[in-house]
Write an enzyme that holds these catalytic residues in place. Structure first.
Site, short mmCIF file in Angstrom:
data_model
loop_
_atom_site.label_atom_id
_atom_site.label_comp_id
_atom_site.label_asym_id
_atom_site.label_seq_id
_atom_site.Cartn_x
_atom_site.Cartn_y
_atom_site.Cartn_z
CB CYS A 173 -0.89 -0.02 1.24
SG CYS A 173 -1.83 1.49 1.53
CB CYS B 226 -5.15 -1.39 3.80
SG CYS B 226 -4.95 0.42 3.81
N1 NAD Z 1 -6.75 7.59 5.37
C1 NAD Z 1 -6.45 6.31 5.43
O1 NAD Z 1 -6.92 5.62 6.34
C2 NAD Z 1 -5.58 5.70 4.39
C3 NAD Z 1 -5.51 4.30 4.27
C4 NAD Z 1 -4.76 3.76 3.22
C5 NAD Z 1 -4.09 4.57 2.35
N2 NAD Z 1 -4.14 5.93 2.51
C6 NAD Z 1 -3.47 6.85 1.60
O2 NAD Z 1 -4.22 6.91 0.40
C7 NAD Z 1 -3.35 7.33 -0.66
C8 NAD Z 1 -3.50 6.41 -1.87
O3 NAD Z 1 -2.96 5.14 -1.59
P1 NAD Z 1 -2.84 4.04 -2.76
O4 NAD Z 1 -2.25 2.83 -2.12
O5 NAD Z 1 -4.12 3.95 -3.49
O6 NAD Z 1 -1.74 4.75 -3.69
P2 NAD Z 1 -1.34 4.39 -5.22
O7 NAD Z 1 0.07 4.80 -5.36
O8 NAD Z 1 -1.76 3.01 -5.54
O9 NAD Z 1 -2.28 5.37 -6.07
C9 NAD Z 1 -2.07 6.74 -6.29
C10 NAD Z 1 -2.70 7.10 -7.65
O10 NAD Z 1 -2.62 8.51 -7.85
C11 NAD Z 1 -2.33 8.76 -9.23
N3 NAD Z 1 -1.78 10.12 -9.38
C12 NAD Z 1 -0.50 10.54 -9.26
N4 NAD Z 1 -0.43 11.88 -9.42
C13 NAD Z 1 -1.70 12.33 -9.63
C14 NAD Z 1 -2.29 13.61 -9.83
N5 NAD Z 1 -1.57 14.74 -9.82
N6 NAD Z 1 -3.63 13.69 -9.98
C15 NAD Z 1 -4.40 12.57 -9.97
N7 NAD Z 1 -3.89 11.33 -9.77
C16 NAD Z 1 -2.56 11.20 -9.60
C17 NAD Z 1 -1.38 7.63 -9.59
O11 NAD Z 1 -1.33 7.42 -10.99
C18 NAD Z 1 -2.02 6.44 -8.85
O12 NAD Z 1 -2.99 5.78 -9.63
C19 NAD Z 1 -1.94 7.35 -0.06
O13 NAD Z 1 -1.61 8.67 0.37
C20 NAD Z 1 -2.09 6.45 1.14
O14 NAD Z 1 -1.14 6.71 2.14
C21 NAD Z 1 -4.88 6.49 3.51
ZN ZN Z 2 -2.83 0.98 3.47
#
Ligand code: NAD
Ligand code: ZN
Ligand code: ZN
Length: 360
Positions: free
Chosen positions: A38, A163
């Site tokens: 993640c 997650c």
């Molecule tokens: N709040 C919570 O409880 C919680 C839980 C899990 C993950 N998260 C967070 O959620 C976020 C996403 O996690 P993930 O595992 O899906 O990440 P990931 O890396 O799989 O996905 C990120 C996506 O954003 C895209 N992207 C990059 N730059 C961009 C832009 N300028 N505009 C639009 N899209 C863009 C990428 O192409 C990718 O598809 C992370 O910050 C992670 O830490 C938060």
């Molecule tokens: Zn996570």
């Protein structure tokens, strides 16, 4: 057992031989079957969030119960489980007011640096991550960090629910409470954002606007329920959303950048709500136009999709089994534990939807 250890930010994870201590009264020892990579793990690896080190990272996993402590009655050896970092006590104010993801009992939901569950031959304390530490062949966790699942659920997809799926799906359905017919924009369609797209779609949203910079992610989002696609590397996503809808009822930020978190607020209709899921780098502040709040716009955070995971996860499995929640396209790579650094390199390069580690 073998586990991947982070010694210092911005250094590769190292596979080490470690062990767990024996389960205490309310603990469960799990044989890890699959663990997903993640983006939150990566934030800690890059030092954007602090954590005591060395530590075994990982927090998106499923496996089989191997051993239980003397007071555990919820699961028994052989049960299949999904783990969740939203370990809850069940008795604190947050738990009893229906918000167990915000549990404040630090004897159950151990703060970083407190757990003494992992052992090795070195003198240094080896730290547990988010009460789970899934990048190891075994996990020792509190019994309230697992949910029992049906045996015909494939454990690789089950791990994703731990997650990414619960976080994104729950952000749309539990935190934002997307209503039927409402317009939703999702910024960042990785594992978490893709689940938010699916959650909005299943909740009966009107327009589901997927925003990403990667065309492959956008194509998958279209398959999973997005009605409109915006490539943020080509157009200004705020302008594009305004043109499509005049402003959305819900914008769900699933990336964790200051810029995109602010965009999520800027693309709201009057009275709309921005839900920030992405982990904005620790210490960074967000800026909003004060005037916009006069028109009833709101910003809220969402922790792990505001889940009640013992209820939510079996329901998500039911939707998956019925073919309504699509997870089969999610796993781009099944890797071994010793390929974990390559897996994170691929995440950084944006090549993959989700990589999962398969344990033997
Ligand atoms: N709040 C919570 O409880 C919680 C839980 C899990 C993950 N998260 C967070 O959620 C976020 C996403 O996690 P993930 O595992 O899906 O990440 P990931 O890396 O799989 O996905 C990120 C996506 O954003 C895209 N992207 C990059 N730059 C961009 C832009 N300028 N505009 C639009 N899209 C863009 C990428 O192409 C990718 O598809 C992370 O910050 C992670 O830490 C938060
Ligand atoms: Zn996570
Ligand atoms: Zn509690």
């Amino acid at each position: 057992m073998r586990a991947a250890v982070l010694y210092e930010p911005n250094t590769p994870l190292v596979i080490e031989e470690i062990s767990t201590r024996k389960p205490a009264a309310r603990e469960v020892l799990i044989k890890t079957a699959y663990a997903g990579l993640c983006h939150s793990d990566l934030h800690f690896m890059e030092g954007l969030y602090p954590h005591p080190l060395p530590a075994v990272l990982g927090h998106e996993s499923a496996g089989m119960v191997e051993q239980v402590g003397s007071e555990v009655s919820y699961v028994k050896p052989g049960d299949h489980v999904i783990t969740c970092l939203s370990v809850f006590c069940g008795t604190c104010e947050m738990c009893t007011s229906g918000r167990p993801t915000l549990c404040i009992d630090t004897d159950v939901k151990l703060p970083p640096g407190v757990a003494r569950r992992l052992e090795w031959e070195k003198e240094q304390q080896l730290h547990t991550f988010l009460n789970l530490s899934s990048f190891g062949e075994q996990m020792l966790v509190h019994e309230n960090a697992v949910v029992k699942i049906r045996r015909d659920m494939p454990l690789d997809k089950a791990a994703l629910i731990g997650c990414g799926v619960i976080t994104g799906f729950g952000a749309a359905t539990n935190t934002a409470k997307v209503g039927w017919g409402e317009n939703v924009a999702v910024i960042g369609c990785g594992g978490v954002g893709m689940a938010a797209v699916e959650g909005a779609h299943i909740a009966g949203a009107g327009r589901v606007i997927a925003i990403d910079t990667n065309p492959v992610k956008l194509q998958l989002a279209a398959k999973l329920g997005a009605t409109d696609l915006i490539d943020a590397s080509r157009v200004d996503p705020v302008e594009a959303v305004m043109e499509l809808t005049g402003g959305v009822h819900h914008a769900i930020e699933c990336l964790g950048l200051k810029k995109t978190a602010e965009q999520s607020f800027q693309m709201l209709a009057i009275g709309g709500t921005a839900t920030i899921v992405g982990m904005v780098p620790f210490g960074e502040k967000l800026e909003f136009h004060g005037f916009d709040f006069l028109r009833g716009r709101k910003v809220q955070g969402s922790s792990m999709g505001s889940n009640r995971f013992r209820t939510d996860m079996p329901r998500l499995i039911e939707l998956y089994m019925q073919g309504r929640l699509h997870l089969d396209d999610w796993i781009s790579d099944v890797i071994r534990l010793d390929q974990i650094n390559e897996g994170f390199d691929n995440m950084k390069a944006g090549n993959v939807m989700r990589s999962v580690i398969k344990f033997d």
